[in-house]
Design a protein around this motif. Structure first.
Motif, PDB file in Angstrom:
ATOM      1  N   VAL A  56       0.903  -0.865  -0.475  1.00  0.00           N
ATOM      2  CA  VAL A  56      -0.048   0.178   0.151  1.00  0.00           C
ATOM      3  C   VAL A  56       0.785   1.297   0.429  1.00  0.00           C
ATOM      4  O   VAL A  56       0.707   1.892  -0.803  1.00  0.00           O
ATOM      5  N   GLU A  57       2.082   0.761   0.618  1.00  0.00           N
ATOM      6  CA  GLU A  57       2.631   2.592   0.766  1.00  0.00           C
ATOM      7  C   GLU A  57       3.540   2.409  -0.479  1.00  0.00           C
ATOM      8  O   GLU A  57       3.379   4.411  -0.729  1.00  0.00           O
ATOM      9  N   ARG A  58       4.265   1.528  -0.813  1.00  0.00           N
ATOM     10  CA  ARG A  58       4.714   1.669  -2.488  1.00  0.00           C
ATOM     11  C   ARG A  58       3.639   2.231  -3.440  1.00  0.00           C
ATOM     12  O   ARG A  58       4.511   2.971  -4.419  1.00  0.00           O
ATOM     13  N   ILE A  59       2.204   1.697  -3.522  1.00  0.00           N
ATOM     14  CA  ILE A  59       1.752   1.771  -4.511  1.00  0.00           C
ATOM     15  C   ILE A  59       0.978   3.855  -4.622  1.00  0.00           C
ATOM     16  O   ILE A  59       1.609   4.570  -5.414  1.00  0.00           O
ATOM     17  N   ALA A  60       0.971   3.586  -2.719  1.00  0.00           N
ATOM     18  CA  ALA A  60       0.470   5.735  -3.275  1.00  0.00           C
ATOM     19  C   ALA A  60       1.664   6.658  -3.135  1.00  0.00           C
ATOM     20  O   ALA A  60       1.436   7.557  -4.242  1.00  0.00           O
ATOM     21  N   LEU A  61       2.614   5.914  -2.424  1.00  0.00           N
ATOM     22  CA  LEU A  61       3.938   6.549  -2.409  1.00  0.00           C
ATOM     23  C   LEU A  61       4.607   6.894  -4.284  1.00  0.00           C
ATOM     24  O   LEU A  61       5.145   8.282  -5.194  1.00  0.00           O
ATOM     25  N   ALA A  62       3.872   6.041  -4.982  1.00  0.00           N
ATOM     26  CA  ALA A  62       4.539   5.895  -6.512  1.00  0.00           C
ATOM     27  C   ALA A  62       3.323   6.655  -7.472  1.00  0.00           C
ATOM     28  O   ALA A  62       3.715   6.920  -8.446  1.00  0.00           O
ATOM     29  N   LEU A  63       2.221   6.521  -6.981  1.00  0.00           N
ATOM     30  CA  LEU A  63       0.820   7.180  -7.918  1.00  0.00           C
ATOM     31  C   LEU A  63       0.460   7.974  -7.831  1.00  0.00           C
ATOM     32  O   LEU A  63      -0.866   8.785  -8.175  1.00  0.00           O
ATOM     33  N   VAL A  64       0.488   8.587  -6.431  1.00  0.00           N
ATOM     34  CA  VAL A  64      -0.123   9.390  -6.138  1.00  0.00           C
ATOM     35  C   VAL A  64       0.630  10.313  -5.426  1.00  0.00           C
ATOM     36  O   VAL A  64       1.270  10.602  -4.514  1.00  0.00           O
ATOM     37  N   ALA A  65      -0.038  12.206  -5.703  1.00  0.00           N
ATOM     38  CA  ALA A  65       0.416  13.451  -5.480  1.00  0.00           C
ATOM     39  C   ALA A  65       0.306  13.488  -4.467  1.00  0.00           C
ATOM     40  O   ALA A  65      -0.344  13.354  -3.487  1.00  0.00           O
ATOM     41  N   ALA A 122       2.000   9.424   5.463  1.00  0.00           N
ATOM     42  CA  ALA A 122       2.161  10.836   3.863  1.00  0.00           C
ATOM     43  C   ALA A 122       2.181  11.350   3.189  1.00  0.00           C
ATOM     44  O   ALA A 122       2.362  11.687   2.138  1.00  0.00           O
ATOM     45  N   GLY A 123       1.744  12.020   4.496  1.00  0.00           N
ATOM     46  CA  GLY A 123       0.941  13.494   4.236  1.00  0.00           C
ATOM     47  C   GLY A 123      -0.722  13.399   2.911  1.00  0.00           C
ATOM     48  O   GLY A 123      -0.308  14.445   2.788  1.00  0.00           O
ATOM     49  N   TYR A 124      -0.788  12.455   3.271  1.00  0.00           N
ATOM     50  CA  TYR A 124      -2.428  12.331   2.675  1.00  0.00           C
ATOM     51  C   TYR A 124      -3.709  13.316   3.358  1.00  0.00           C
ATOM     52  O   TYR A 124      -4.124  12.376   4.501  1.00  0.00           O
ATOM     53  N   ALA A 125      -4.605  12.933   3.253  1.00  0.00           N
ATOM     54  CA  ALA A 125      -6.096  13.879   3.798  1.00  0.00           C
ATOM     55  C   ALA A 125      -6.945  11.939   3.319  1.00  0.00           C
ATOM     56  O   ALA A 125      -6.799  11.470   2.479  1.00  0.00           O
ATOM     57  N   LEU A 126      -7.929  12.209   4.302  1.00  0.00           N
ATOM     58  CA  LEU A 126      -7.884  11.175   4.476  1.00  0.00           C
ATOM     59  C   LEU A 126     -10.010  11.543   4.424  1.00  0.00           C
ATOM     60  O   LEU A 126     -10.323  12.547   4.376  1.00  0.00           O
ATOM     61  N   ALA A 127     -10.694  10.698   3.316  1.00  0.00           N
ATOM     62  CA  ALA A 127     -12.543  11.091   3.305  1.00  0.00           C
ATOM     63  C   ALA A 127     -12.951   9.709   3.398  1.00  0.00           C
ATOM     64  O   ALA A 127     -12.875   9.062   3.101  1.00  0.00           O
ATOM     65  N   GLY A 128     -13.608  10.306   4.393  1.00  0.00           N
ATOM     66  CA  GLY A 128     -14.222   8.351   4.865  1.00  0.00           C
ATOM     67  C   GLY A 128     -15.285   7.867   4.337  1.00  0.00           C
ATOM     68  O   GLY A 128     -16.367   9.049   4.205  1.00  0.00           O
ATOM     69  N   VAL A 129     -15.618   6.809   3.594  1.00  0.00           N
ATOM     70  CA  VAL A 129     -16.973   5.986   2.445  1.00  0.00           C
ATOM     71  C   VAL A 129     -17.642   5.106   3.951  1.00  0.00           C
ATOM     72  O   VAL A 129     -16.804   4.623   4.143  1.00  0.00           O
ATOM     73  N   ASP A 130     -18.975   5.590   4.099  1.00  0.00           N
ATOM     74  CA  ASP A 130     -19.886   4.980   5.290  1.00  0.00           C
ATOM     75  C   ASP A 130     -19.522   3.878   5.225  1.00  0.00           C
ATOM     76  O   ASP A 130     -19.323   2.955   3.596  1.00  0.00           O
ATOM     77  N   VAL A 131     -19.171   2.173   5.736  1.00  0.00           N
ATOM     78  CA  VAL A 131     -19.514   1.009   5.746  1.00  0.00           C
ATOM     79  C   VAL A 131     -20.959   0.484   6.213  1.00  0.00           C
ATOM     80  O   VAL A 131     -20.953   0.566   7.055  1.00  0.00           O
ATOM     81  N   ASP A 132     -21.857  -0.552   5.764  1.00  0.00           N
ATOM     82  CA  ASP A 132     -22.741  -1.313   5.874  1.00  0.00           C
ATOM     83  C   ASP A 132     -21.771  -2.851   6.083  1.00  0.00           C
ATOM     84  O   ASP A 132     -20.832  -3.268   5.576  1.00  0.00           O
ATOM     85  N   ALA A 133     -22.869  -4.127   5.868  1.00  0.00           N
ATOM     86  CA  ALA A 133     -22.897  -5.233   6.281  1.00  0.00           C
ATOM     87  C   ALA A 133     -22.054  -5.802   5.300  1.00  0.00           C
ATOM     88  O   ALA A 133     -21.301  -6.912   4.644  1.00  0.00           O
ATOM     89  N   LEU A 182       6.189   0.264 -11.466  1.00  0.00           N
ATOM     90  CA  LEU A 182       6.477   2.069 -10.627  1.00  0.00           C
ATOM     91  C   LEU A 182       6.882   1.613  -8.953  1.00  0.00           C
ATOM     92  O   LEU A 182       7.976   1.834  -8.434  1.00  0.00           O
ATOM     93  N   VAL A 183       5.989   0.293  -9.012  1.00  0.00           N
ATOM     94  CA  VAL A 183       6.223  -0.161  -7.460  1.00  0.00           C
ATOM     95  C   VAL A 183       7.423  -0.907  -8.028  1.00  0.00           C
ATOM     96  O   VAL A 183       7.994  -1.215  -6.345  1.00  0.00           O
ATOM     97  N   GLN A 184       7.510  -2.020  -8.196  1.00  0.00           N
ATOM     98  CA  GLN A 184       9.085  -2.247  -8.853  1.00  0.00           C
ATOM     99  C   GLN A 184       9.847  -1.925  -8.930  1.00  0.00           C
ATOM    100  O   GLN A 184      11.219  -1.744  -8.088  1.00  0.00           O
ATOM    101  N   GLY A 185       9.879  -0.399  -8.983  1.00  0.00           N
ATOM    102  CA  GLY A 185      10.875   0.840  -9.504  1.00  0.00           C
ATOM    103  C   GLY A 185      11.173   0.775  -8.181  1.00  0.00           C
ATOM    104  O   GLY A 185      12.588   1.163  -8.214  1.00  0.00           O
ATOM    105  N   ARG A 186      10.424   1.296  -7.708  1.00  0.00           N
ATOM    106  CA  ARG A 186      10.608   1.793  -5.756  1.00  0.00           C
ATOM    107  C   ARG A 186      11.493   1.362  -5.620  1.00  0.00           C
ATOM    108  O   ARG A 186      12.744   0.851  -4.265  1.00  0.00           O
ATOM    109  N   GLN A 187      11.579  -0.533  -5.593  1.00  0.00           N
ATOM    110  CA  GLN A 187      11.069  -1.688  -4.511  1.00  0.00           C
ATOM    111  C   GLN A 187      12.863  -1.548  -4.939  1.00  0.00           C
ATOM    112  O   GLN A 187      13.892  -1.723  -4.336  1.00  0.00           O
TER     113      GLN A 187
END
Length: 439
Positions: free
Chosen positions: A158-167, A189-200, A306-311
């Motif tokens: 998750v961390e590598r995907i976010a840092l590679a693809l998300v500004a 990592a400096g991202y803002a979070l927006a919560g999406v509600d969850v049900d069953a 991108l992930v493999q490149g960062r790795q």
């Protein structure tokens, strides 16, 4: 003191960063009240909307909290949760950690030598041929056809995907309530979070639509089954409805942390079909054992590269000895039978606890995985009372953005007798609090 530090700040971003720096440097302490929106706007000579936007960004980052008609305060919960739980006294049944029952795990010692004769060279490929063959079959059986990448667990992926693809500074849509470690990872990592509600049945379509429309999120992170903490799981109609919403946002990276997969007790329904940027991550921790520290990700080609490149710039690769051992375990008939038995056992234990709660008028939504959330009015009081009765459970505070309070119970090794006793104690505590009796 705070107002002095904010003098000259005219834009919401400047106000937000100044307050965040003050919290980081310890100038603002946990629980400390901030000026009201109108008071701070008047002091700075800016519009209330400017201050309100700064406060909203701070809330999304988990740095401040505020309730109805209450002043904003510095959050008590840190962006990075403390590692590990506080120890409990002997005799306490600890149900806080989302971990498999060690008695249900395959015997890894039988497989640790697989491929060890070839472990003396520097690895070149990211995925061994043995693991690639097994995982392509497992992903393909669920209609997921992508390029494979091996990482040191789901968190690493998750961390590598976010840092590679998300500004940096982008907004990421997450489940609310959701995965504690995911919240912390994204916030630091400096991202803002927006919560999406969850049900069953997982993410609620109307909530996802509203969040995407408001924030145009750069990434969506979800657990499609065995959702932590609720135990929710997507079904086919819900997954289709969510995919239709996401079609309006082709640039959003959809990342699924399918962390329990083979022992979740639920079929796989992915939101990633037809996406431009996507990844489905399957960890081996809950299936084969946490100490293997290995996850396999199926994704589009660009994300994989991108992930493999960062790795490659860091650890380089995940141990091929471990990869071959995991492949041997997943391909072994006896090991596969053990995994299937574990899935059945986890389902039985989860359903037994849910049934005991239902008998006592307490409804839970989980139908998959290791965890259930029990709604409560006061998390800290319920946790303290359960501890006094011999149970350690997790308060929901760190798992929530704006969803109602709850306590989380891990049912992976919860016996039928313990399920009955814990449900009785939860019911008794809830009834006592409702009557206002001092416990």
């Amino acid at each position: 003191m705070l107002v002095e530090a904010l003098v000259g700040k005219r834009y919401s971003r400047e106000i937000h960063h100044a307050i965040a720096d003050a919290i980081r440097d310890g100038e603002l302490q946990s629980g400390q009240a901030l000026p009201s929106v109108r008071a701070l706007a008047a002091d700075l000579g800016v519009s209330p909307g400017t201050v309100s936007l700064a406060y909203r960004t701070l809330r999304e980052r988990g740095l401040i909290t505020s309730g109805d008609r209450k002043r904003a305060r510095v959050a008590a919960k840190p962006a990075v949760p403390a590692i590990g739980d506080m120890p409990v006294r002997p005799g306490i049944r600890d149900l806080r950690t989302v971990a498999p029952d060690t008695e249900m795990l395959p015997d890894v010692r039988r497989f640790l030598g697989a491929g060890s004769a070839r472990s003396g060279e520097y690895a070149m490929q990211n995925v061994t041929a043995e693991l690639g063959a097994v995982m392509r079959g497992l992903f393909g059986g669920d209609g997921i056809d992508g390029h494979l990448t091996v990482t040191n667990g789901a968190h690493d992926a998750v961390e590598r995907i976010a840092l590679a693809l998300v500004a940096p500074g982008s907004t990421v849509a997450v489940e609310d309530p959701g995965w504690i470690a995911g919240y912390g990872l994204l916030r630091t990592a400096g991202y803002a979070l927006a919560g999406v509600d969850v049900d069953a049945r997982g993410l609620i379509p109307a909530s996802l639509s509203a969040v995407m429309k408001q924030h145009h999120c750069a990434m969506l992170l979800l657990q499609p089954r065995a959702q932590n903490p609720t135990g929710a799981a997507l079904d086919a109609p819900r997954a289709e409805e969510l995919r239709e919403i996401l079609q309006e946002y082709p640039n959003c990276v959809v990342v699924e942390d399918d962390h329990v997969s083979l022992v979740s007790g639920s079929p796989a329904h992915s939101l990633t079909h037809g996406r431009r940027s996507w990844a489905v991550i399957r960890s081996m921790s809950k299936i084969l054992g946490p100490d293997l520290r290995l996850a396999v990700m199926s994704s589009d080609r660009t994300t994989a590269d991108l992930v493999q490149g960062r790795q490659a710039l860091g650890p380089g690769w995940v141990s091929h000895l471990v990869q071959r051992s995991v492949a041997a375990m997943l391909a072994d008939a006896a090991c596969s039978a053990r995994i299937a038995d574990a899935a059945d056992a986890y389902r039985t234990r989860r359903e037994a606890f849910a049934g005991e709660l239902a008998i006592r008028g307490i409804d839970v939504i989980g139908s998959s995985g290791f965890t259930l959330t029990v709604p409560v009015g006061d998390e800290s009081t319920v946790c303290a009372e359960l501890m006094a009765r011999g149970w350690a459970v997790r308060a929901g505070e760190l798992s929530r953005l704006s969803s109602p309070p709850f306590v989380r119970v891990c049912t992976a090794d919860l016996s039928a007798a313990d399920a009955r006793a814990l449900a009785a104690d939860l019911s008794d505590i809830a009834n006592s609090l409702t009557r206002g009796r001092v416990l």
